[in-house]
Enzyme design. Sequence first.
Site, PDB file in Angstrom:
ATOM      1  N   ARG A 136     -24.191   5.313  -5.485  1.00 51.38           N
ATOM      2  CA  ARG A 136     -23.713   3.947  -5.817  1.00 51.38           C
ATOM      3  C   ARG A 136     -22.556   3.940  -6.814  1.00 51.38           C
ATOM      4  O   ARG A 136     -22.310   2.948  -7.495  1.00 51.38           O
ATOM      5  CB  ARG A 136     -24.849   3.067  -6.340  1.00 51.38           C
ATOM      6  CG  ARG A 136     -25.970   2.890  -5.341  1.00 51.38           C
ATOM      7  CD  ARG A 136     -26.821   1.689  -5.669  1.00 51.38           C
ATOM      8  NE  ARG A 136     -27.863   1.533  -4.682  1.00 51.38           N
ATOM      9  CZ  ARG A 136     -29.054   2.110  -4.768  1.00 51.38           C
ATOM     10  NH1 ARG A 136     -29.363   2.867  -5.788  1.00 51.38           N
ATOM     11  NH2 ARG A 136     -29.936   1.920  -3.812  1.00 51.38           N
TER      12      ARG A 136
ATOM     13  N   LYS B   5      -7.913   0.144  -4.512  1.00 53.93           N
ATOM     14  CA  LYS B   5      -8.327   0.109  -3.102  1.00 53.93           C
ATOM     15  C   LYS B   5      -8.730   1.511  -2.662  1.00 53.93           C
ATOM     16  O   LYS B   5      -7.980   2.473  -2.882  1.00 53.93           O
ATOM     17  CB  LYS B   5      -7.184  -0.380  -2.208  1.00 53.93           C
ATOM     18  CG  LYS B   5      -7.028  -1.886  -2.183  1.00 53.93           C
ATOM     19  CD  LYS B   5      -5.970  -2.267  -1.154  1.00 53.93           C
ATOM     20  CE  LYS B   5      -5.784  -3.769  -1.063  1.00 53.93           C
ATOM     21  NZ  LYS B   5      -4.693  -4.134  -0.147  1.00 53.93           N
TER      22      LYS B   5
ATOM     23  N   GLU C 274       8.693   1.622  -0.794  1.00 53.44           N
ATOM     24  CA  GLU C 274       7.710   0.689  -1.387  1.00 53.44           C
ATOM     25  C   GLU C 274       8.202   0.187  -2.754  1.00 53.44           C
ATOM     26  O   GLU C 274       7.902  -0.936  -3.151  1.00 53.44           O
ATOM     27  CB  GLU C 274       6.340   1.357  -1.530  1.00 53.44           C
ATOM     28  CG  GLU C 274       5.669   1.714  -0.196  1.00 53.44           C
ATOM     29  CD  GLU C 274       4.979   0.524   0.493  1.00 53.44           C
ATOM     30  OE1 GLU C 274       5.085  -0.616   0.015  1.00 53.44           O
ATOM     31  OE2 GLU C 274       4.320   0.767   1.541  1.00 53.44           O
TER      32      GLU C 274
ATOM     33  N   LYS D 186       3.158  -3.658 -10.060  1.00 54.79           N
ATOM     34  CA  LYS D 186       1.890  -3.650  -9.336  1.00 54.79           C
ATOM     35  C   LYS D 186       0.742  -4.035 -10.266  1.00 54.79           C
ATOM     36  O   LYS D 186      -0.175  -4.743  -9.885  1.00 54.79           O
ATOM     37  CB  LYS D 186       1.649  -2.280  -8.686  1.00 54.79           C
ATOM     38  CG  LYS D 186       0.353  -2.280  -7.914  1.00 54.79           C
ATOM     39  CD  LYS D 186       0.383  -1.648  -6.577  1.00 54.79           C
ATOM     40  CE  LYS D 186      -0.940  -1.913  -5.873  1.00 54.79           C
ATOM     41  NZ  LYS D 186      -1.236  -1.021  -4.794  1.00 54.79           N
TER      42      LYS D 186
ATOM     43  N   GLU E 177      -7.223  -9.344  -3.591  1.00 52.88           N
ATOM     44  CA  GLU E 177      -6.315  -9.814  -2.534  1.00 52.88           C
ATOM     45  C   GLU E 177      -6.711 -11.164  -1.942  1.00 52.88           C
ATOM     46  O   GLU E 177      -6.808 -11.323  -0.729  1.00 52.88           O
ATOM     47  CB  GLU E 177      -6.201  -8.756  -1.411  1.00 52.88           C
ATOM     48  CG  GLU E 177      -4.924  -8.909  -0.608  1.00 52.88           C
ATOM     49  CD  GLU E 177      -4.654  -7.748   0.338  1.00 52.88           C
ATOM     50  OE1 GLU E 177      -5.295  -6.698   0.225  1.00 52.88           O
ATOM     51  OE2 GLU E 177      -3.769  -7.932   1.191  1.00 52.88           O
TER      52      GLU E 177
ATOM     53  N   ARG F 125      -1.689 -10.863  -4.231  1.00 50.56           N
ATOM     54  CA  ARG F 125      -1.580  -9.441  -3.866  1.00 50.56           C
ATOM     55  C   ARG F 125      -0.981  -9.253  -2.480  1.00 50.56           C
ATOM     56  O   ARG F 125      -0.459  -8.187  -2.150  1.00 50.56           O
ATOM     57  CB  ARG F 125      -2.964  -8.780  -3.983  1.00 50.56           C
ATOM     58  CG  ARG F 125      -2.904  -7.269  -3.864  1.00 50.56           C
ATOM     59  CD  ARG F 125      -4.173  -6.594  -4.331  1.00 50.56           C
ATOM     60  NE  ARG F 125      -4.104  -5.162  -4.129  1.00 50.56           N
ATOM     61  CZ  ARG F 125      -4.931  -4.291  -4.688  1.00 50.56           C
ATOM     62  NH1 ARG F 125      -5.900  -4.699  -5.491  1.00 50.56           N
ATOM     63  NH2 ARG F 125      -4.805  -3.002  -4.449  1.00 50.56           N
TER      64      ARG F 125
ATOM     65  N   ASN G  24       2.360  -6.883   0.889  1.00 52.79           N
ATOM     66  CA  ASN G  24       2.445  -6.649   2.335  1.00 52.79           C
ATOM     67  C   ASN G  24       3.810  -7.045   2.905  1.00 52.79           C
ATOM     68  O   ASN G  24       3.980  -7.070   4.126  1.00 52.79           O
ATOM     69  CB  ASN G  24       1.348  -7.442   3.062  1.00 52.79           C
ATOM     70  CG  ASN G  24      -0.018  -6.887   2.763  1.00 52.79           C
ATOM     71  OD1 ASN G  24      -0.180  -5.677   2.596  1.00 52.79           O
ATOM     72  ND2 ASN G  24      -1.003  -7.753   2.665  1.00 52.79           N
TER      73      ASN G  24
ATOM     74  N   HIS H 190       5.261  -5.485   5.993  1.00 51.54           N
ATOM     75  CA  HIS H 190       4.198  -4.651   6.550  1.00 51.54           C
ATOM     76  C   HIS H 190       3.658  -5.128   7.897  1.00 51.54           C
ATOM     77  O   HIS H 190       3.064  -4.347   8.619  1.00 51.54           O
ATOM     78  CB  HIS H 190       3.040  -4.513   5.550  1.00 51.54           C
ATOM     79  CG  HIS H 190       3.308  -3.495   4.486  1.00 51.54           C
ATOM     80  ND1 HIS H 190       4.372  -3.597   3.616  1.00 51.54           N
ATOM     81  CD2 HIS H 190       2.665  -2.338   4.152  1.00 51.54           C
ATOM     82  CE1 HIS H 190       4.361  -2.568   2.786  1.00 51.54           C
ATOM     83  NE2 HIS H 190       3.344  -1.785   3.095  1.00 51.54           N
TER      84      HIS H 190
ATOM     85  N   HIS I  38       3.275  -2.354  10.540  1.00 47.26           N
ATOM     86  CA  HIS I  38       2.018  -1.978  11.206  1.00 47.26           C
ATOM     87  C   HIS I  38       2.165  -2.052  12.726  1.00 47.26           C
ATOM     88  O   HIS I  38       1.566  -1.264  13.450  1.00 47.26           O
ATOM     89  CB  HIS I  38       0.863  -2.863  10.730  1.00 47.26           C
ATOM     90  CG  HIS I  38       0.504  -2.596   9.282  1.00 47.26           C
ATOM     91  ND1 HIS I  38      -0.208  -3.489   8.517  1.00 47.26           N
ATOM     92  CD2 HIS I  38       0.786  -1.556   8.474  1.00 47.26           C
ATOM     93  CE1 HIS I  38      -0.345  -2.987   7.283  1.00 47.26           C
ATOM     94  NE2 HIS I  38       0.242  -1.813   7.242  1.00 47.26           N
TER      95      HIS I  38
ATOM     96  N   HIS J 263       5.235   5.990   6.936  1.00 45.76           N
ATOM     97  CA  HIS J 263       4.899   4.596   6.616  1.00 45.76           C
ATOM     98  C   HIS J 263       6.060   3.848   5.939  1.00 45.76           C
ATOM     99  O   HIS J 263       6.407   2.731   6.336  1.00 45.76           O
ATOM    100  CB  HIS J 263       3.641   4.573   5.731  1.00 45.76           C
ATOM    101  CG  HIS J 263       3.284   3.193   5.265  1.00 45.76           C
ATOM    102  ND1 HIS J 263       2.794   2.234   6.130  1.00 45.76           N
ATOM    103  CD2 HIS J 263       3.382   2.602   4.048  1.00 45.76           C
ATOM    104  CE1 HIS J 263       2.593   1.112   5.452  1.00 45.76           C
ATOM    105  NE2 HIS J 263       2.939   1.308   4.186  1.00 45.76           N
TER     106      HIS J 263
HETATM  107  N1  GLY Z   1      -0.906  -1.272  -0.962  1.00 41.16           N
HETATM  108  C1  GLY Z   1      -1.155  -2.658  -1.077  1.00 41.16           C
HETATM  109  C2  GLY Z   1      -2.154  -3.017  -2.103  1.00 41.16           C
HETATM  110  O1  GLY Z   1      -2.512  -2.201  -2.924  1.00 41.16           O
HETATM  111  O2  GLY Z   1      -2.631  -4.112  -2.112  1.00 41.16           O
END
Ligand code: GLY
Length: 346
Positions: free
Chosen positions: A120, A142, A184, A222, A232, A236, A240, A243, A247, A260
């Site tokens: 956990r 993430k 990025e 960031k 998000e 956030r 994207n 993106h 994608h 990418h």
């Molecule tokens: N790479 C996008 C984010 O961290 O939300």
Amino acid sequence: MFNKEEIMEISVKTSKGTYKVITGRGILRDAAKYMNLCRRVLIVTDSGVPAEYARAVAGQAKAPVIYTVREGEGSKSLESYKILIEELIKHGFTRTDCIVAVGGGVVGDLAGFVAATYMRGIDFYNVPTTVLSQVDSSVGGKTAIDVMDIKNVAGAFYPPKAVLMDFDTLSTLPQRQISNGLAEAVKMAVTMDKGLFEVMENEDITAKGNIDNIIRRSVEIKKRVVEEDEHEASLRRVLNFGHTVAHGIESVNGLKNYLHGECVAMGMPLCCAPHVRERLVRVLEGLHLPTKVDMDIDAVIEASSHDKKLSGDNITEIYVNKIGEFEMVQMPFDEYKRQIREAFIK
Ligand code: GLY
């Protein structure tokens, strides 16, 4: 701008506490100063990362285990997840031990997800060694793996205990990988930081020293975004930018020809006002990044409909009408398709 030689710490606040992003050159050799390695430590790296980086961490740990997965997105799999969990059990890892990721985004996402779920949750440290992971994926908590070809479908928001960003690790990267990551950083600048974008227009951003500063400023951007919207819900999504099309290209092309960041570089100009696009394309071309989709645009747009930003028949897309600012627009998918096609033809 920051002092080039300095070690700088950037604190990121999360709902589960605050972690530091430590940035500088040569700091990997002092890893134990920033991470508690006086315990069992599973170091996860991949076959494309120079082995000396993982060894540098292992050399400072009390009871290290290094596990090397195969380089590439394919390692963000249930299979690798199972292997790593079994590795932890086999070596008697308890809840008070930790995992360290040493490598790019794949290793960070995979090792982070293992850390989030083993017993956990055990402590997780990230040592990103690519521009792409330093600029983007290592900050924000993430973690995820892919299942049945669906990217990041099993994952968790799980902040690291610390992120150790040693810019010296970038010296072993090929130029293409550096540009891939900087795409990025360009995204962050064009959407949120006019000053940084102007630096990119006027200086050689790949030069040593300059790249340190660009990465640090991207991390600052960031940090502000994820502190305001950790999970998000809204802001956030600005990350994207470009993106949805990227994608789509990745689905059609399967990442065979493009990395990418290169797909993002092709996606961003389609979501800008013409005068922004002109300046953006110039910066991207300066990095030798592709800026025009060179495959069937209809197939790309169709494939992007599977993108996670789709909710019902609507799509939330980010547009830049002024350098350093963005708009978040919700529209029917058919309207989005029309706009992208129109921008592509222009
Ligand atoms: N790479 C996008 C984010 O961290 O939300």
